[in-house]
Write a protein that holds these residues in place. Structure first.
Motif, PDB file in Angstrom:
ATOM      1  N   LYS A 197      10.324  21.644  69.719  1.00 23.00           N
ATOM      2  CA  LYS A 197       9.586  21.194  68.538  1.00 23.00           C
ATOM      3  C   LYS A 197       8.243  20.629  69.010  1.00 23.00           C
ATOM      4  CE  LYS A 197      13.338  21.853  66.002  1.00 23.00           C
ATOM      5  NZ  LYS A 197      13.458  22.884  64.969  1.00 23.00           N
ATOM      6  N   ALA A 198       7.416  21.503  69.525  1.00 23.06           N
ATOM      7  CA  ALA A 198       6.179  21.101  70.186  1.00 23.06           C
ATOM      8  C   ALA A 198       5.126  22.169  69.943  1.00 23.06           C
ATOM      9  CB  ALA A 198       6.426  20.919  71.690  1.00 23.06           C
ATOM     10  N   THR A 199       3.937  21.930  70.467  1.00 24.42           N
ATOM     11  CA  THR A 199       2.878  22.920  70.357  1.00 24.42           C
ATOM     12  C   THR A 199       2.871  23.803  71.599  1.00 24.42           C
ATOM     13  OG1 THR A 199       0.562  23.198  69.703  1.00 24.42           O
ATOM     14  CG2 THR A 199       1.034  21.501  71.355  1.00 24.42           C
ATOM     15  N   SER A 200       1.930  24.729  71.674  1.00 24.64           N
ATOM     16  CA  SER A 200       1.941  25.745  72.726  1.00 24.64           C
ATOM     17  C   SER A 200       1.134  25.357  73.959  1.00 24.64           C
ATOM     18  CB  SER A 200       1.383  27.059  72.162  1.00 24.64           C
ATOM     19  OG  SER A 200       0.136  26.855  71.523  1.00 24.64           O
ATOM     20  N   ARG A 201       0.526  24.173  73.957  1.00 25.99           N
ATOM     21  CA  ARG A 201      -0.346  23.753  75.050  1.00 25.99           C
ATOM     22  C   ARG A 201      -0.003  22.335  75.479  1.00 25.99           C
ATOM     23  NH1 ARG A 201      -4.111  22.531  72.019  1.00 25.99           N
ATOM     24  NH2 ARG A 201      -5.636  22.001  73.637  1.00 25.99           N
ATOM     25  N   ASP A 202      -0.524  21.949  76.632  1.00 25.56           N
ATOM     26  CA  ASP A 202      -0.442  20.545  77.032  1.00 25.56           C
ATOM     27  C   ASP A 202      -1.510  19.769  76.270  1.00 25.56           C
ATOM     28  OD1 ASP A 202       0.194  18.185  78.362  1.00 25.56           O
ATOM     29  OD2 ASP A 202      -1.243  18.600  79.966  1.00 25.56           O
ATOM     30  N   THR A 203      -1.137  18.615  75.739  1.00 23.13           N
ATOM     31  CA  THR A 203      -2.057  17.848  74.895  1.00 23.13           C
ATOM     32  C   THR A 203      -2.381  16.496  75.524  1.00 23.13           C
ATOM     33  OG1 THR A 203      -0.128  17.130  73.618  1.00 23.13           O
ATOM     34  CG2 THR A 203      -1.419  18.965  72.739  1.00 23.13           C
ATOM     35  N   THR A 204      -2.571  16.499  76.832  1.00 25.80           N
ATOM     36  CA  THR A 204      -2.956  15.290  77.551  1.00 25.80           C
ATOM     37  C   THR A 204      -4.419  15.383  77.974  1.00 25.80           C
ATOM     38  OG1 THR A 204      -2.347  16.179  79.716  1.00 25.80           O
ATOM     39  CG2 THR A 204      -0.613  15.059  78.461  1.00 25.80           C
ATOM     40  N   ALA A 205      -4.966  14.253  78.419  1.00 21.99           N
ATOM     41  CA  ALA A 205      -6.352  14.236  78.879  1.00 21.99           C
ATOM     42  C   ALA A 205      -6.554  15.200  80.042  1.00 21.99           C
ATOM     43  CB  ALA A 205      -6.742  12.813  79.291  1.00 21.99           C
ATOM     44  N   ALA A 206      -5.580  15.259  80.952  1.00 23.56           N
ATOM     45  CA  ALA A 206      -5.693  16.175  82.088  1.00 23.56           C
ATOM     46  C   ALA A 206      -5.685  17.625  81.625  1.00 23.56           C
ATOM     47  CB  ALA A 206      -4.554  15.917  83.075  1.00 23.56           C
ATOM     48  N   GLY A 207      -4.839  17.933  80.650  1.00 22.06           N
ATOM     49  CA  GLY A 207      -4.803  19.283  80.113  1.00 22.06           C
ATOM     50  C   GLY A 207      -6.109  19.667  79.449  1.00 22.06           C
ATOM     51  N   PHE A 208      -6.669  18.761  78.668  1.00 21.97           N
ATOM     52  CA  PHE A 208      -7.937  19.040  77.987  1.00 21.97           C
ATOM     53  C   PHE A 208      -9.060  19.240  79.003  1.00 21.97           C
ATOM     54  CE2 PHE A 208      -6.240  16.168  74.377  1.00 21.97           C
ATOM     55  CZ  PHE A 208      -5.480  17.217  73.872  1.00 21.97           C
TER      56      PHE A 208
END
Length: 349
Positions: A197-208
């Motif tokens: 139950k999540a999105t398809s990408r990493d949503t952290t500062a490092a991911g961005f």
């Protein structure tokens, strides 16, 4: 080399676009706003004329038209939607650059998501973003729709350029870049406790930062944005929401006499809402190590606190949140447009 990264600390819709716009307006060194991710989330900014503008491809931090906009390699672009938003803002095309390596969300990606039941299974917005991510990773394998790069789309030819090169030029001139992240930590494909139950990408500062094509050494400012009452998108299939309540109950407790229900920017469905849960924010702090924290929707805590000087009840709430998450709040939001320096609040006022 100054880079600010704006990241959500709950399940999205915390006010990241509003925060990005605040930084752009208050820091004269800001040169460009970088928007990562796809069109599966909306960011709202309030224009100088008071208009609420919802965007899904362009960053809300750029609505004034005063800064460059970079859509880097980690962007997923719905071409028709992007062109509509450029027209909506009247944005100078010369101030928008798109990486040739950004990927395109096609009609086939949207059909694939609908045909595979992602709306019913996880509450997906069916924007095609997830399918575009899958196509990119599959590299031509499997039964996924074809992956398409921005450099192969004639409509985008005039915007194509090396966003990393341009970002590096600005950083060498000591100009600030703002990375406007999408969604929230609790939806991260890597860190969400409720996966899938999540999105398809990493949503952290490092991911961005990786999606933006920049180095960790560039960052001097990570802003974690949270809200007093976290939300999830409509439907129980979207995942658990601790301490779930109702909009009517929030309004009753705060003495609010008007409808405060919120609806998703993409699907226009009523959001689920909960009381503040410090645990998800503590997890977000541990992973993102923010230098600043923004707390939005203080106006949902007590009626009349949509002002520049919230009352004692709201201020007490801020202190309780600070104690629960173990870090000081730096800015508070009391309306869709306002962000107030925490240091200026008078405890007990």
């Amino acid at each position: 080399m100054p880079v600010s990264v704006v990241v959500g600390g709950q399940y999205g819709s915390e006010g990241k676009g509003k925060t990005s716009l605040h930084i752009a307006r208050t820091d004269p060194t800001v040169a460009a706003i970088i928007r990562v991710g796809g069109s599966n989330s909306g960011h709202i900014g309030v224009s100088k004329a008071g208009e609420h503008i919802a965007l899904r491809q362009l960053p809300a931090g750029g609505i004034d038209g005063d800064h460059e906009i970079l859509l880097p390699a980690g962007s997923y672009i719905d071409v028709e939607l992007l062109l509509r938003e450029i027209d909506l803002l009247g944005y100078d095309p010369a101030r928008l650059m798109i990486s040739p390596f950004a990927h395109i969300i096609t009609a086939d990606h949207k059909r694939w998501e609908a045909a595979n039941g992602l709306g019913e299974a996880i509450g997906s917005t069916l924007s095609g973003t997830g399918a575009a991510v899958l196509s990119r990773v599959a590299r031509g394998g499997g039964s996924l729709p074809d992956a398409v790069r921005a450099e192969d789309v004639p409509q985008l030819a005039s915007f194509i350029g090396s966003t990393t090169t341009r970002a590096r030029e600005l950083l060498k001139s000591d100009r600030r870049l703002v990375i406007e992240g999408t969604q929230g930590f609790g939806l991260s494909s890597l860190h969400a406790e409720a996966w899938p139950k999540a999105t398809s990408r990493d949503t952290t500062a490092a991911g961005f930062l990786a999606e933006a094509g920049l180095s960790p050494f560039d960052v001097d400012d990570v802003i974690l944005v949270i809200r007093c009452h976290p939300i999830r998108v409509a439907g129980r299939q979207s995942g658990p929401l601790p301490h779930e309540t109702t909009w009517d109950e929030i309004a009753r407790r705060a003495g609010i006499d008007h409808d405060i229900r919120e609806f998703t920017t993409v699907t226009k469905k009523e959001r689920r809402v909960g009381d503040f849960d410090p645990e998800i924010v503590r997890q977000a702090i541990a992973v993102n190590r923010p230098s600043r924290i923004v707390l939005n929707h203080l106006d949902y805590v007590a009626a009349g606190d949509a002002s520049e000087q919230p009352g004692a009840e709201a201020l007490d709430y801020v202190q309780r949140v600070e104690g629960a998450i173990g870090q000081r709040i730096d800015l508070v939001g009391t309306s869709p447009a306002s962000l107030i320096d925490r240091a200026s609040l008078r405890v007990g006022a």
